[in-house]
Scaffold this motif. Structure first.
Motif, PDB file in Angstrom:
ATOM      1  N   CYS A  77      -5.511   4.009  -4.189  1.00  0.00           N
ATOM      2  CA  CYS A  77      -4.147   3.884  -3.681  1.00  0.00           C
ATOM      3  C   CYS A  77      -3.744   5.124  -2.881  1.00  0.00           C
ATOM      4  N   LEU A  78      -4.097   6.297  -3.382  1.00  0.00           N
ATOM      5  CA  LEU A  78      -3.786   7.535  -2.659  1.00  0.00           C
ATOM      6  C   LEU A  78      -4.556   7.599  -1.338  1.00  0.00           C
ATOM      7  N   THR A  79      -5.798   7.093  -1.352  1.00  0.00           N
ATOM      8  CA  THR A  79      -6.582   7.027  -0.116  1.00  0.00           C
ATOM      9  C   THR A  79      -5.924   6.085   0.887  1.00  0.00           C
ATOM     10  N   ASP A  80      -5.419   4.964   0.396  1.00  0.00           N
ATOM     11  CA  ASP A  80      -4.751   4.008   1.283  1.00  0.00           C
ATOM     12  C   ASP A  80      -3.509   4.622   1.925  1.00  0.00           C
ATOM     13  N   LEU A  81      -2.778   5.395   1.159  1.00  0.00           N
ATOM     14  CA  LEU A  81      -1.606   6.083   1.716  1.00  0.00           C
ATOM     15  C   LEU A  81      -2.023   7.068   2.806  1.00  0.00           C
ATOM     16  N   SER A  82      -3.147   7.736   2.603  1.00  0.00           N
ATOM     17  CA  SER A  82      -3.652   8.647   3.634  1.00  0.00           C
ATOM     18  C   SER A  82      -4.084   7.884   4.883  1.00  0.00           C
TER      19      SER A  82
ATOM     20  N   ALA B 273       0.804  -1.224   0.000  1.00  0.00           N
ATOM     21  CA  ALA B 273       0.000   0.000   0.000  1.00  0.00           C
ATOM     22  C   ALA B 273       0.835   1.272   0.000  1.00  0.00           C
ATOM     23  N   ALA B 274       2.063   1.196   0.486  1.00  0.00           N
ATOM     24  CA  ALA B 274       2.933   2.382   0.511  1.00  0.00           C
ATOM     25  C   ALA B 274       4.018   2.309  -0.542  1.00  0.00           C
TER      26      ALA B 274
ATOM     27  N   ARG C 120       9.236   3.462  -4.508  1.00  0.00           N
ATOM     28  CA  ARG C 120       8.806   3.352  -5.893  1.00  0.00           C
ATOM     29  C   ARG C 120       7.383   2.816  -5.932  1.00  0.00           C
ATOM     30  N   GLN C 121       6.701   3.107  -7.013  1.00  0.00           N
ATOM     31  CA  GLN C 121       5.334   2.653  -7.180  1.00  0.00           C
ATOM     32  C   GLN C 121       5.281   1.146  -7.470  1.00  0.00           C
ATOM     33  N   THR C 122       4.143   0.536  -7.133  1.00  0.00           N
ATOM     34  CA  THR C 122       3.827  -0.818  -7.568  1.00  0.00           C
ATOM     35  C   THR C 122       2.373  -0.814  -8.019  1.00  0.00           C
ATOM     36  N   SER C 123       2.143  -1.112  -9.291  1.00  0.00           N
ATOM     37  CA  SER C 123       0.808  -0.936  -9.895  1.00  0.00           C
ATOM     38  C   SER C 123       0.464  -2.110 -10.796  1.00  0.00           C
ATOM     39  N   PRO C 124       0.317  -3.320 -10.218  1.00  0.00           N
ATOM     40  CA  PRO C 124       0.129  -4.507 -11.048  1.00  0.00           C
ATOM     41  C   PRO C 124      -1.281  -4.591 -11.636  1.00  0.00           C
TER      42      PRO C 124
ATOM     43  N   ALA D 244       5.696   8.839  -1.745  1.00  0.00           N
ATOM     44  CA  ALA D 244       4.977   7.745  -2.384  1.00  0.00           C
ATOM     45  C   ALA D 244       3.803   8.265  -3.218  1.00  0.00           C
ATOM     46  N   LYS D 245       3.063   9.227  -2.680  1.00  0.00           N
ATOM     47  CA  LYS D 245       1.937   9.786  -3.438  1.00  0.00           C
ATOM     48  C   LYS D 245       2.420  10.416  -4.741  1.00  0.00           C
ATOM     49  N   ARG D 246       3.497  11.181  -4.668  1.00  0.00           N
ATOM     50  CA  ARG D 246       4.046  11.790  -5.888  1.00  0.00           C
ATOM     51  C   ARG D 246       4.494  10.724  -6.878  1.00  0.00           C
ATOM     52  N   ALA D 247       5.123   9.669  -6.365  1.00  0.00           N
ATOM     53  CA  ALA D 247       5.612   8.606  -7.251  1.00  0.00           C
ATOM     54  C   ALA D 247       4.461   7.981  -8.030  1.00  0.00           C
ATOM     55  N   TYR D 248       3.347   7.745  -7.352  1.00  0.00           N
ATOM     56  CA  TYR D 248       2.205   7.129  -8.027  1.00  0.00           C
ATOM     57  C   TYR D 248       1.594   8.064  -9.065  1.00  0.00           C
ATOM     58  N   VAL D 249       1.365   9.297  -8.687  1.00  0.00           N
ATOM     59  CA  VAL D 249       0.739  10.249  -9.613  1.00  0.00           C
ATOM     60  C   VAL D 249       1.638  10.464 -10.835  1.00  0.00           C
ATOM     61  N   GLU D 250       2.915  10.673 -10.593  1.00  0.00           N
ATOM     62  CA  GLU D 250       3.834  10.918 -11.707  1.00  0.00           C
ATOM     63  C   GLU D 250       3.972   9.689 -12.597  1.00  0.00           C
ATOM     64  N   TRP D 251       3.939   8.512 -12.005  1.00  0.00           N
ATOM     65  CA  TRP D 251       4.047   7.283 -12.786  1.00  0.00           C
ATOM     66  C   TRP D 251       2.841   7.103 -13.702  1.00  0.00           C
ATOM     67  N   VAL D 252       1.645   7.288 -13.161  1.00  0.00           N
ATOM     68  CA  VAL D 252       0.442   7.141 -13.987  1.00  0.00           C
ATOM     69  C   VAL D 252       0.433   8.172 -15.111  1.00  0.00           C
ATOM     70  N   GLU D 253       0.826   9.389 -14.814  1.00  0.00           N
ATOM     71  CA  GLU D 253       0.856  10.423 -15.861  1.00  0.00           C
ATOM     72  C   GLU D 253       1.905  10.114 -16.920  1.00  0.00           C
ATOM     73  N   ALA D 254       3.029   9.529 -16.515  1.00  0.00           N
ATOM     74  CA  ALA D 254       4.060   9.158 -17.485  1.00  0.00           C
ATOM     75  C   ALA D 254       3.552   8.087 -18.448  1.00  0.00           C
ATOM     76  N   VAL D 255       2.842   7.095 -17.909  1.00  0.00           N
ATOM     77  CA  VAL D 255       2.295   6.041 -18.773  1.00  0.00           C
ATOM     78  C   VAL D 255       1.197   6.605 -19.670  1.00  0.00           C
ATOM     79  N   ARG D 256       0.352   7.474 -19.107  1.00  0.00           N
ATOM     80  CA  ARG D 256      -0.707   8.104 -19.906  1.00  0.00           C
ATOM     81  C   ARG D 256      -0.111   8.896 -21.075  1.00  0.00           C
ATOM     82  N   ALA D 257       0.926   9.671 -20.796  1.00  0.00           N
ATOM     83  CA  ALA D 257       1.540  10.490 -21.837  1.00  0.00           C
ATOM     84  C   ALA D 257       2.210   9.630 -22.907  1.00  0.00           C
ATOM     85  N   LYS D 258       2.872   8.561 -22.486  1.00  0.00           N
ATOM     86  CA  LYS D 258       3.561   7.707 -23.458  1.00  0.00           C
ATOM     87  C   LYS D 258       2.549   6.957 -24.327  1.00  0.00           C
TER      88      LYS D 258
END
Length: 304
Positions: free
Chosen positions: A206-211, A181-182, A193-197, A239-253
């Motif tokens: 996931c962000l709610t779980d971190l909170s 979760a973290a 680092r993120q984990t998003s299987p 961790a929150k930044r890692a997840y948000v930035e990771w999803v945006e990176a995949v979205r952009a690619k």
């Protein structure tokens, strides 16, 4: 730490961390052993290296009739694959898992098929899981407690990583067992680092779980990948930044390439820059995480 080794968790009495050597990688997969009045194993690894875990339990002094609980944080086989094997060796131990994971451990056929599809040739690092007998397993829900005799663990559902995922809190010792979760903690570089299987990663949840973890205000975080760390609120923000930035990176690619396999290949290639795991592990991690975000983006598009 190295594969098969264990050591006490600094600052937490009776708690040990065991390095499973998961995926032939040091400091990637953790199992925690709480040598309390009613001893417990938290997570089990894939089952492939279970003999070294048995040796750790012997060395700590937990006999085959003394283990009370086997507690996977969720049903993914890198955390629960050894549950049935542990149940066979420790006949008095009850398996506890978040409720939606019970059926997967009793009849792991669908979970095996899904894992093989998701991890590809990495399956060679797993062992065929042994089914857990129905009369030896119980489901957990939000707010349940697990009696360790001289303390208890409190269950908090954390379904952002998977619907059958939870974190466990020992309020007396100030410890949260975060599972996934973290994110993934890398001791070598002291970062998360993120984990998003696939197939059910959910960024918002996931962000709610971190909170949720943040609200527990722990003193220690015990990561499923890898190891314990003293709590620092900045780590949750990281961790929150890692997840948000990771999803945006995949979205952009995806928008740039227009082909999902090309997106996966791009991030697999980028994983060569990861210096703290072996190249095979880094590539597999990148592939799994990318596919999970692509599935999440599809689900968001369907909802919209």
């Amino acid at each position: 730490m190295h594969a098969g080794e264990f050591e006490p968790v600094h600052g937490v009495e009776d708690l040990y961390v065991h390095d499973t050597g998961m995926f032939d990688t040091d400091e990637y997969g953790s199992v925690y052993v709480y040598d309390t009045e009613r001893p417990i194993v938290i997570d089990t690894g894939t089952g492939a290296n279970r003999e070294s875990l048995f040796e750790t339990l012997d060395a700590i002094g937990i006999g085959r009739t003394e283990l009370a609980w086997i507690l996977p944080t969720h049903a993914h086989l890198d955390h629960a694959g050894g549950a049935g094997h542990l149940a066979e060796r420790y006949p008095n131990a009850e398996v506890l898992v978040p409720e939606r994971g019970v059926r997967h451990l009793v009849d792991p056929g669908a979970l095996i098929a899904g894992t093989k599809s998701a991890v590809g040739d990495q399956w060679r690092h797993y062992d065929e899981p042994a089914p857990v007998p129905e009369d030896r397993i119980s489901g957990l829900v939000e707010g349940d407690t697990i009696d360790l005799g001289d303390r208890e663990l409190v269950v908090h559902e954390a379904p952002g990583h998977a619907p059958h995922h939870a974190v466990y809190h020992d309020p007396d010792a100030g410890v949260v067992f975060t599972a996934d979760a973290a994110g993934i903690y890398v001791p070598e570089v002291d970062t998360v680092r993120q984990t998003s299987p696939p197939p059910q990663f959910d960024l918002d949840q996931c962000l709610t779980d971190l909170s949720t973890i943040e609200s527990l205000d722990p003193e220690y975080l015990c990561f499923g990948h890898f190891g314990p760390r003293e709590y620092d609120p900045a780590l949750i923000g990281e961790a929150k930044r890692a997840y948000v930035e990771w999803v945006e990176a995949v979205r952009a690619k995806r928008a740039a390439l227009g082909d999902d396999e090309a997106v996966v290949e791009h991030f697999e290639a980028a994983s060569r820059d990861v210096e703290f795991w072996n190249r095979e592990r880094a590539r597999a991690d990148a592939s799994l995480n990318t596919r999970g975000v692509l599935a999440y983006l599809d689900s968001v598009d369907e909802e919209e």
